[in-house]
Design an enzyme around this catalytic site. Structure first.
Site, PDB file in Angstrom:
ATOM      1  N   THR A 170       0.876  -1.175   0.000  1.00 26.74           N
ATOM      2  CA  THR A 170       0.000   0.000   0.000  1.00 26.74           C
ATOM      3  C   THR A 170       0.907   1.217   0.000  1.00 26.74           C
ATOM      4  O   THR A 170       2.024   1.142   0.490  1.00 26.74           O
ATOM      5  CB  THR A 170      -0.874   0.038   1.269  1.00 26.74           C
ATOM      6  OG1 THR A 170      -1.567  -1.194   1.413  1.00 26.74           O
ATOM      7  CG2 THR A 170      -1.877   1.169   1.224  1.00 26.74           C
ATOM      8  N   GLY A 198      -1.287  -2.985   5.615  1.00 25.36           N
ATOM      9  CA  GLY A 198      -1.277  -4.268   6.302  1.00 25.36           C
ATOM     10  C   GLY A 198      -2.428  -5.144   5.876  1.00 25.36           C
ATOM     11  O   GLY A 198      -3.012  -4.969   4.798  1.00 25.36           O
TER      12      GLY A 198
END
Length: 345
Positions: free
Chosen positions: A211, A263
């Site tokens: 990300t 995550g």
């Protein structure tokens, strides 16, 4: 029936979190822009060439965001500029470097939030928008909604004049090889089990939690945050993680802090991670460092959920926390001093 869980073998993903480290960066004052490029590779898998590319991507993103601030731009301008650079870099899992879904597609998610007004915008499962972060901002500023998904988001982005590309633009050899490896393992598992179903639980040794994100504080004291991702390798069609969800992967509040997360998205959604950090600062009266450490290195680690967050508070104090081995991250102060880190440095 042998089950396939989203993008990874759940057991292996949780094992990775269990064995992961815990770390919090020291608080750095006078920061105007902080960024992250995801958890990234384990140190043993990191090559000098890849690390050089990662550091270059982070440097370029910091430079682009700081240029906006130096030119009198807002925190939103800085966040969008920094994330666009990372979306355009194939070394990171957002935009050009996005992972492939189980169906062999690149489906992109992004969100952005204004800490002053609490306005926010997000897009999810887009396949032709070159820079999803810009589409998220357009949703925030040019529609009455917060989130648009799929075809609707793509039509909206097109009508707003954003750059539209052929889905093939997002193809990269590295990510294509990664999904082919998963498909091969799925086929082998089906053959061994004799199961004819289309979904399988295929453990992936290192789940790809990629990300990118940014947090900024402008000259007017306004905070902003944004996050963008390609999601998880081999994710189920239509799967959406925390990155485009306000309060999970992204949050900004002028009274407290701006946060961007990375995550295992399902856990970040369930625990409303970015908002939980803000809530602790606001109601428990703890520092940003204490709040992010509690959420990432206690709450999430207790449930074996791997992840990290970057936090910039209203006073320009920046810190990060992770329960993973690494986190691609960087920050720059008002006077132009910057720091880029990949692991413990």
């Amino acid at each position: 029936m042998i089950r396939w869980f989203l993008a990874l073998g759940m057991g292996m993903g949780m094992l990775a979190a269990t064995n992961s480290a815990s770390a919090v960066d020291e608080v750095t004052p006078n920061v105007v822009l902080g960024i992250h490029g995801g958890i990234g590779e384990d140190k043993k898998d990191m090559t000098p060439e890849l690390e050089e590319k990662v550091r270059a991507a982070l440097h370029a993103a910091l430079k682009a965001g700081k240029a906006k601030l130096d030119g009198g731009g807002s925190g939103l301008d800085a966040v969008e500029a920094a994330i666009r650079v990372m979306e355009d870099d194939p070394v990171l899992n957002a935009g050009k470097g996005a992972v492939f879904t189980h169906e062999g597609r690149n489906e992109l998610d992004s969100s952005i939030m204004d800490g002053k007004t609490k306005k926010a915008g997000a897009v999810a499962s887009v396949t032709i928008v070159k820079n999803p972060i810009s589409a998220a901002r357009a949703v925030m500023e040019k529609s009455k909604h917060v989130m648009l998904i799929g075809r609707g988001a793509e039509v909206f982005a097109t009508r707003q004049g954003l750059e539209i590309v052929d889905p093939a633009y997002f193809w990269t050899e590295f990510q294509w090889k990664a999904i082919q490896d998963v498909w091969k393992k799925e086929a082998e598992a089906k053959k061994q089990s004799g199961d004819a179903s289309d979904v399988l639980e295929i453990p992936i040794a290192k789940p790809h939690y990629g990300t990118v994100g940014a947090v900024a504080l402008d000259k007017d004291g306004n905070l902003a945050a944004g996050t963008s991702t390609g999601g998880m390798t081999n994710k189920m069609f239509g799967r959406i993680g925390d990155s485009p969800i306000i309060g999970a992967g992204t949050y900004a509040d002028n009274e407290t802090a701006a946060i961007s997360c990375t995550g295992h998205g399902e856990f970040f959604i369930r625990y409303s991670v970015s908002h939980e950090i803000v809530a602790q600062i606001k109601y428990k009266k703890v520092s940003a460092k204490e709040a992010v450490e509690d959420v990432i290195n206690r709450q999430l680690k207790d449930i074996n959920a791997e992840g990290a967050a970057i936090v910039l508070d209203k006073d320009g104090k920046f810190t990060t926390a992770r329960n993973s081995e690494g986190l691609y991250r960087g920050w720059i102060t008002a006077d132009g001093k910057f720091q880029v880190r990949v692991y413990d440095e």
